[in-house]
Scaffold this motif. Sequence first.
Motif, short mmCIF file in Angstrom:
data_model
loop_
_atom_site.label_atom_id
_atom_site.label_comp_id
_atom_site.label_asym_id
_atom_site.label_seq_id
_atom_site.Cartn_x
_atom_site.Cartn_y
_atom_site.Cartn_z
N TYR A 35 106.09 36.77 48.84
CA TYR A 35 104.82 36.05 48.95
C TYR A 35 104.18 35.76 47.58
O TYR A 35 103.06 35.28 47.52
N ASN A 36 104.91 36.07 46.51
CA ASN A 36 104.45 35.79 45.15
C ASN A 36 103.04 36.34 44.92
O ASN A 36 102.14 35.63 44.46
N ILE A 37 102.87 37.60 45.25
CA ILE A 37 101.58 38.26 45.07
C ILE A 37 101.47 38.74 43.64
O ILE A 37 102.33 39.47 43.15
N LEU A 38 100.40 38.33 42.96
CA LEU A 38 100.25 38.63 41.54
C LEU A 38 99.10 39.59 41.25
O LEU A 38 99.07 40.20 40.18
N GLY A 39 98.14 39.72 42.15
CA GLY A 39 96.97 40.55 41.89
C GLY A 39 96.70 41.54 42.98
O GLY A 39 97.26 41.47 44.08
N HIS A 40 95.84 42.50 42.67
CA HIS A 40 95.49 43.54 43.62
C HIS A 40 93.98 43.66 43.68
O HIS A 40 93.35 43.68 42.61
N PRO A 41 93.36 43.71 44.82
CA PRO A 41 93.96 43.57 46.14
C PRO A 41 94.20 42.11 46.50
O PRO A 41 93.49 41.21 46.05
N THR A 42 95.21 41.91 47.30
CA THR A 42 95.49 40.60 47.88
C THR A 42 95.59 40.78 49.39
O THR A 42 96.28 41.68 49.86
N ILE A 43 94.89 39.95 50.11
CA ILE A 43 94.96 39.98 51.57
C ILE A 43 95.56 38.65 52.02
O ILE A 43 95.08 37.59 51.63
N LEU A 44 96.64 38.76 52.78
CA LEU A 44 97.29 37.57 53.33
C LEU A 44 97.11 37.55 54.83
O LEU A 44 97.27 38.57 55.49
#
Length: 69
Positions: A35-44
């Motif tokens: 999902y190409n998550i780059l930062g925290h927190p990330t909510i999808l």
Amino acid sequence: MQPIVDGLEEKYADKIAFKRVNADKGDGPKIIRAYNILGHPTILLVSENGRELQRMVGPQSPEDLNDAL
């Protein structure tokens, strides 16, 4: 974020499946890449077939999360 998500998870338990992912453990690294998550927190918000519906990066207010759901 955890207390907010906990409350929403309880509120929507019969309608939405929640999955928490640790970026460093288990399937976390694979999901982060997929999902190409780059930062925290990330909510999808993801459909049943895995299609991304909405992405929220960074801390969110309870109202914004509730509205998204």
